[in-house]
Scaffold this motif. Structure first.
Motif, short mmCIF file in Angstrom:
data_model
loop_
_atom_site.label_atom_id
_atom_site.label_comp_id
_atom_site.label_asym_id
_atom_site.label_seq_id
_atom_site.Cartn_x
_atom_site.Cartn_y
_atom_site.Cartn_z
N LEU A 31 -111.21 19.43 57.99
CA LEU A 31 -112.23 18.58 57.40
C LEU A 31 -112.15 17.16 57.94
O LEU A 31 -113.18 16.51 58.17
N GLY A 32 -110.93 16.65 58.13
CA GLY A 32 -110.79 15.31 58.69
C GLY A 32 -111.37 15.22 60.08
O GLY A 32 -112.07 14.25 60.42
N PHE A 33 -111.11 16.22 60.90
CA PHE A 33 -111.64 16.25 62.26
C PHE A 33 -113.17 16.37 62.23
O PHE A 33 -113.88 15.69 62.99
N ALA A 34 -113.69 17.22 61.34
CA ALA A 34 -115.14 17.40 61.22
C ALA A 34 -115.81 16.09 60.82
O ALA A 34 -116.87 15.73 61.34
N GLY A 35 -115.19 15.35 59.89
CA GLY A 35 -115.75 14.07 59.48
C GLY A 35 -115.83 13.08 60.63
O GLY A 35 -116.82 12.36 60.77
N PRO A 218 -103.38 13.03 51.44
CA PRO A 218 -103.60 11.69 52.01
C PRO A 218 -102.57 11.38 53.09
O PRO A 218 -101.78 10.44 53.00
N ALA A 219 -102.57 12.21 54.13
CA ALA A 219 -101.55 12.11 55.18
C ALA A 219 -102.09 11.40 56.41
O ALA A 219 -103.29 11.36 56.65
N ARG A 220 -101.17 10.85 57.20
CA ARG A 220 -101.58 10.19 58.44
C ARG A 220 -102.21 11.18 59.40
O ARG A 220 -103.09 10.82 60.18
N SER A 221 -101.76 12.42 59.35
CA SER A 221 -102.31 13.43 60.26
C SER A 221 -103.80 13.63 60.01
O SER A 221 -104.56 13.85 60.95
N THR A 222 -104.23 13.54 58.75
CA THR A 222 -105.65 13.67 58.44
C THR A 222 -106.44 12.52 59.03
O THR A 222 -107.51 12.71 59.62
N VAL A 227 -110.01 10.10 63.43
CA VAL A 227 -110.16 9.20 64.58
C VAL A 227 -110.35 10.02 65.86
O VAL A 227 -111.19 9.69 66.70
N ALA A 228 -109.58 11.10 65.99
CA ALA A 228 -109.69 11.95 67.18
C ALA A 228 -111.10 12.55 67.29
O ALA A 228 -111.66 12.64 68.39
N GLY A 229 -111.67 12.96 66.16
CA GLY A 229 -113.02 13.52 66.18
C GLY A 229 -114.04 12.51 66.66
O GLY A 229 -114.92 12.83 67.47
#
Length: 242
Positions: A31-35, A218-222, A227-229
């Motif tokens: 979901l983080g990447f999709a966002g 709420p992790a840094r990886s998320t 940001v990567a996305g």
């Protein structure tokens, strides 16, 4: 071409629904990447294309930007109205109101239909635009599939009904994309539509996808995935324009 690409939405929606039945601890990263992807598509592709195609100003503001804000507000209003309806019907006891779950899932199906129209409309601009919009739609369809199955089941509907709603949500983008094969949107109207769709897409990313990604993790990886996305879309769109 648009219909073939929209099949990616069909698959991703089903993947999201399957994940909802077998909840994965890595869902927050997806979901983080999709966002991030959705943010990149809106900022780097949809808005510039919309402003370029509909530069006429209304009280000093480009029409495309007015529709962009309008799309954001419409998505927000619809989401709030649905939340209020659920609250009025006692959403704290979802198992007693299966019809509310079906209604919420049906709203997601309608949203997915609009996503398919956006894919088809974008391909009417050019293939690069179509592919970038399709990428954004496909990635957030994971969340759509997950939420469609979850909300249907949460309000007391059986597994069969939840799967039927999931299948309807998966088919909706393909139907929406296919509908654009029968009409051509005028260039200026298409630019305005892309502005409106961009606003709605930004709302989905900022108000639903990203908060859901960080709610339980709420992790840094998320954050890094988000940001990567966005950076990936910058590179993809920049490469396509060169």
């Amino acid at each position: 071409m648009a219909v073939l690409v929209a099949l990616g939405s069909f698959v991703m929606t089903l993947v999201g629904g399957w994940t909802a039945q077998h909840v994965s601890d890595r869902r927050h990263l997806v979901l983080g990447f999709a966002g991030g992807l959705m943010l990149g598509v809106v900022g780097f592709d949809l808005l510039p294309e919309a402003v370029e195609g509909a530069p006429e100003r209304i009280y000093g503001v480009p029409a495309a930007l007015l529709l962009f804000v309008g799309g954001f507000l419409v998505a927000h209003i619809l989401e709030r109205l649905l939340a209020l309806r659920q609250a009025e019907h006692g959403a704290h006891q979802p198992g007693q109101l299966p019809q509310v779950g079906i209604g919420a899932a049906s709203a997601m199906v309608g949203h997915s239909m609009a996503d398919g129209v956006a894919i088809g409309a974008s391909f009417q601009v050019d293939s690069a635009m179509g592919l970038t919009v399709a990428l954004a739609v496909v990635t957030h369809d994971f969340a759509d599939g997950f939420n469609t199955y979850t909300v249907t089941r949460a309000y007391g509907n059986d597994r069969r009904k939840a799967i039927l709603m999931l299948l309807a949500d998966a088919c909706a983008p393909v139907v929406g994309a296919a509908s654009t094969l029968f009409f051509t949107i005028p260039a200026q109207a298409l630019a305005c539509y892309l502005g409106f769709f961009g606003g709605a897409l930004l709302y989905i990313a900022a108000a639903e996808i990203l908060p859901e990604a960080s709610h339980r993790h709420p992790a840094r990886s998320t954050l890094l995935c988000t940001v990567a996305g966005a950076v990936l879309m910058w590179v993809v769109i920049g490469t396509a324009l060169d």
